[in-house]
Design a protein around this motif. Structure first.
Motif, PDB file in Angstrom:
ATOM      1  N   UNK A  33      -4.117 -12.102  -2.419  1.00 60.38           N
ATOM      2  CA  UNK A  33      -5.555 -12.119  -2.698  1.00 60.38           C
ATOM      3  C   UNK A  33      -6.108 -10.761  -3.093  1.00 60.38           C
ATOM      4  N   UNK A  34      -5.228  -9.790  -3.276  1.00 60.08           N
ATOM      5  CA  UNK A  34      -5.670  -8.436  -3.605  1.00 60.08           C
ATOM      6  C   UNK A  34      -5.564  -8.185  -5.105  1.00 60.08           C
ATOM      7  N   UNK A  35      -6.668  -7.804  -5.723  1.00 61.93           N
ATOM      8  CA  UNK A  35      -6.669  -7.465  -7.146  1.00 61.93           C
ATOM      9  C   UNK A  35      -6.278  -6.001  -7.293  1.00 61.93           C
ATOM     10  N   UNK A  36      -5.037  -5.742  -7.666  1.00 63.59           N
ATOM     11  CA  UNK A  36      -4.562  -4.364  -7.766  1.00 63.59           C
ATOM     12  C   UNK A  36      -5.320  -3.588  -8.829  1.00 63.59           C
ATOM     13  N   UNK A  37      -5.687  -4.271  -9.888  1.00 61.55           N
ATOM     14  CA  UNK A  37      -6.345  -3.576 -10.999  1.00 61.55           C
ATOM     15  C   UNK A  37      -7.743  -3.094 -10.646  1.00 61.55           C
ATOM     16  N   UNK A  38      -8.312  -3.623  -9.538  1.00 67.57           N
ATOM     17  CA  UNK A  38      -9.662  -3.222  -9.147  1.00 67.57           C
ATOM     18  C   UNK A  38      -9.681  -2.389  -7.867  1.00 67.57           C
ATOM     19  N   UNK A  39      -8.547  -2.241  -7.212  1.00 68.86           N
ATOM     20  CA  UNK A  39      -8.499  -1.526  -5.932  1.00 68.86           C
ATOM     21  C   UNK A  39      -8.632  -0.022  -6.139  1.00 68.86           C
ATOM     22  N   UNK A  40      -9.180   0.661  -5.132  1.00 71.33           N
ATOM     23  CA  UNK A  40      -9.316   2.107  -5.196  1.00 71.33           C
ATOM     24  C   UNK A  40      -8.004   2.812  -4.928  1.00 71.33           C
ATOM     25  N   UNK A  41      -7.976   4.111  -5.192  1.00 67.53           N
ATOM     26  CA  UNK A  41      -6.748   4.883  -5.053  1.00 67.53           C
ATOM     27  C   UNK A  41      -6.172   4.862  -3.658  1.00 67.53           C
ATOM     28  N   UNK A  42      -7.021   4.953  -2.637  1.00 66.78           N
ATOM     29  CA  UNK A  42      -6.527   4.939  -1.265  1.00 66.78           C
ATOM     30  C   UNK A  42      -5.924   3.582  -0.913  1.00 66.78           C
ATOM     31  N   UNK A  43      -6.569   2.512  -1.362  1.00 64.40           N
ATOM     32  CA  UNK A  43      -6.043   1.172  -1.094  1.00 64.40           C
ATOM     33  C   UNK A  43      -4.703   0.960  -1.780  1.00 64.40           C
ATOM     34  N   UNK A  44      -4.595   1.443  -3.021  1.00 63.65           N
ATOM     35  CA  UNK A  44      -3.335   1.299  -3.753  1.00 63.65           C
ATOM     36  C   UNK A  44      -2.219   2.082  -3.073  1.00 63.65           C
ATOM     37  N   UNK A  45      -2.525   3.269  -2.590  1.00 63.81           N
ATOM     38  CA  UNK A  45      -1.512   4.075  -1.896  1.00 63.81           C
ATOM     39  C   UNK A  45      -1.014   3.334  -0.656  1.00 63.81           C
ATOM     40  N   UNK A  46      -1.926   2.692   0.061  1.00 64.36           N
ATOM     41  CA  UNK A  46      -1.539   1.939   1.253  1.00 64.36           C
ATOM     42  C   UNK A  46      -0.684   0.735   0.889  1.00 64.36           C
ATOM     43  N   UNK A  47      -1.038   0.048  -0.199  1.00 56.32           N
ATOM     44  CA  UNK A  47      -0.257  -1.106  -0.648  1.00 56.32           C
ATOM     45  C   UNK A  47       1.151  -0.674  -1.033  1.00 56.32           C
ATOM     46  N   UNK A  48       1.256   0.438  -1.763  1.00 60.38           N
ATOM     47  CA  UNK A  48       2.583   0.931  -2.147  1.00 60.38           C
ATOM     48  C   UNK A  48       3.410   1.307  -0.922  1.00 60.38           C
ATOM     49  N   UNK A  49       2.752   1.876   0.067  1.00 58.58           N
ATOM     50  CA  UNK A  49       3.470   2.326   1.266  1.00 58.58           C
ATOM     51  C   UNK A  49       3.919   1.159   2.134  1.00 58.58           C
ATOM     52  N   UNK A  50       3.145   0.083   2.164  1.00 61.09           N
ATOM     53  CA  UNK A  50       3.408  -0.988   3.125  1.00 61.09           C
ATOM     54  C   UNK A  50       4.013  -2.243   2.516  1.00 61.09           C
ATOM     55  N   UNK A  51       3.646  -2.584   1.277  1.00 61.77           N
ATOM     56  CA  UNK A  51       3.953  -3.914   0.762  1.00 61.77           C
ATOM     57  C   UNK A  51       4.907  -3.926  -0.416  1.00 61.77           C
ATOM     58  N   UNK A  52       5.168  -2.774  -1.008  1.00 56.86           N
ATOM     59  CA  UNK A  52       6.017  -2.700  -2.198  1.00 56.86           C
ATOM     60  C   UNK A  52       7.190  -1.761  -1.963  1.00 56.86           C
ATOM     61  N   UNK A  53       8.363  -2.156  -2.449  1.00 52.93           N
ATOM     62  CA  UNK A  53       9.531  -1.294  -2.413  1.00 52.93           C
ATOM     63  C   UNK A  53      10.011  -1.009  -3.825  1.00 52.93           C
ATOM     64  N   UNK A  54      10.553   0.198  -4.041  1.00 59.00           N
ATOM     65  CA  UNK A  54      10.977   0.610  -5.380  1.00 59.00           C
ATOM     66  C   UNK A  54      12.429   1.093  -5.343  1.00 59.00           C
ATOM     67  N   UNK A  55      13.217   0.667  -6.333  1.00 63.46           N
ATOM     68  CA  UNK A  55      14.582   1.147  -6.517  1.00 63.46           C
ATOM     69  C   UNK A  55      14.723   1.565  -7.972  1.00 63.46           C
ATOM     70  N   UNK A  56      15.316   2.762  -8.196  1.00 67.66           N
ATOM     71  CA  UNK A  56      15.394   3.305  -9.541  1.00 67.66           C
ATOM     72  C   UNK A  56      16.845   3.524  -9.961  1.00 67.66           C
ATOM     73  N   UNK A  57      17.047   3.691 -11.268  1.00 68.42           N
ATOM     74  CA  UNK A  57      18.379   3.902 -11.823  1.00 68.42           C
ATOM     75  C   UNK A  57      19.016   5.184 -11.301  1.00 68.42           C
TER      76      UNK A  57
END
Length: 207
Positions: A33-57
């Protein structure tokens, strides 16, 4: 879900927008239910820290830190204390088959082992979505298959959404859904090229 397309077609940009690292110029990106495109910078940082994982080449491990210390870095933004970070990091490394390598530096690990550390770092915070950008691009064929087996097992066991950008058709063929991006245009290929192996339990929903 596998994402393919020619170099420069927009695959990495697409992944960065899904990962709340970049904003679209139009349209909307939603995580539940979270619109990433409208969220503020602090909210996005929290989402990246808690809900998203990243793996790179390129693994992106810190060369002066041990395997367990590299995994612990993902927990620092969450405010976990030192003992909790170490316990969870050691558990994540055990989950990817590196229980005996926790004290090794990246230079003391093979490419496949370094990528397993990177996967453990992404999963130690129990994300809902794992975004992988060419995670097997620097690996030989046998190691590539080992890493993909691991990612598939973790996908099933944890019920997370896995979105993977790849140029390797052997990797893409393992996915249940396929997107093709060319010149910024996204199309979905119908049907699965092959069923996911060892489907012991119902597969989680796609992205």
């Amino acid at each position: 879900m596998a994402v393919q397309g020619p170099t420069g077609g927009g695959k990495s940009t697409f992944l960065q927008m899904l990962g709340a690292l970049d904003r679209p110029t139009s349209g909307e990106i939603r995580l539940d239910d979270t619109a990433l495109s409208a969220a503020g910078g602090r909210s996005l940082a929290r989402i990246r820290a808690e809900r998203l994982g990243f793996v790179f080449q390129n693994f992106n491990l810190i060369p002066t830190l041990s395997a367990v210390e590299n995994v612990e870095t993902a927990l620092a933004p969450l405010g976990a204390d030192g003992a909790e970070r170490r316990r969870r990091a050691e558990g994540a490394l055990a989950d990817v088959g590196l229980a005996e390598r926790v004290a090794h530096l990246p230079s003391e690990l093979s490419g496949g082992q370094q990528q397993r550390v990177a996967i453990a770092r992404a999963l130690v915070k129990d994300p809902e979505v794992l975004l992988a950008d060419e995670p097997t691009g620097n690996l030989d064929e046998a190691t590539r298959d080992e890493v993909m087996d691991l990612l598939e097992d973790l996908w099933r066991e944890r019920g997370l959404t896995l979105v993977l950008v790849t140029h390797d058709s052997a990797v893409a063929d393992r996915a249940e859904r396929h997107l093709h991006i060319q010149r910024g245009q996204v199309s979905e290929q119908s049907g699965s090229r092959r069923a996911a192996p060892r489907a012991a339990s119902p597969a989680p929903p796609g992205a």
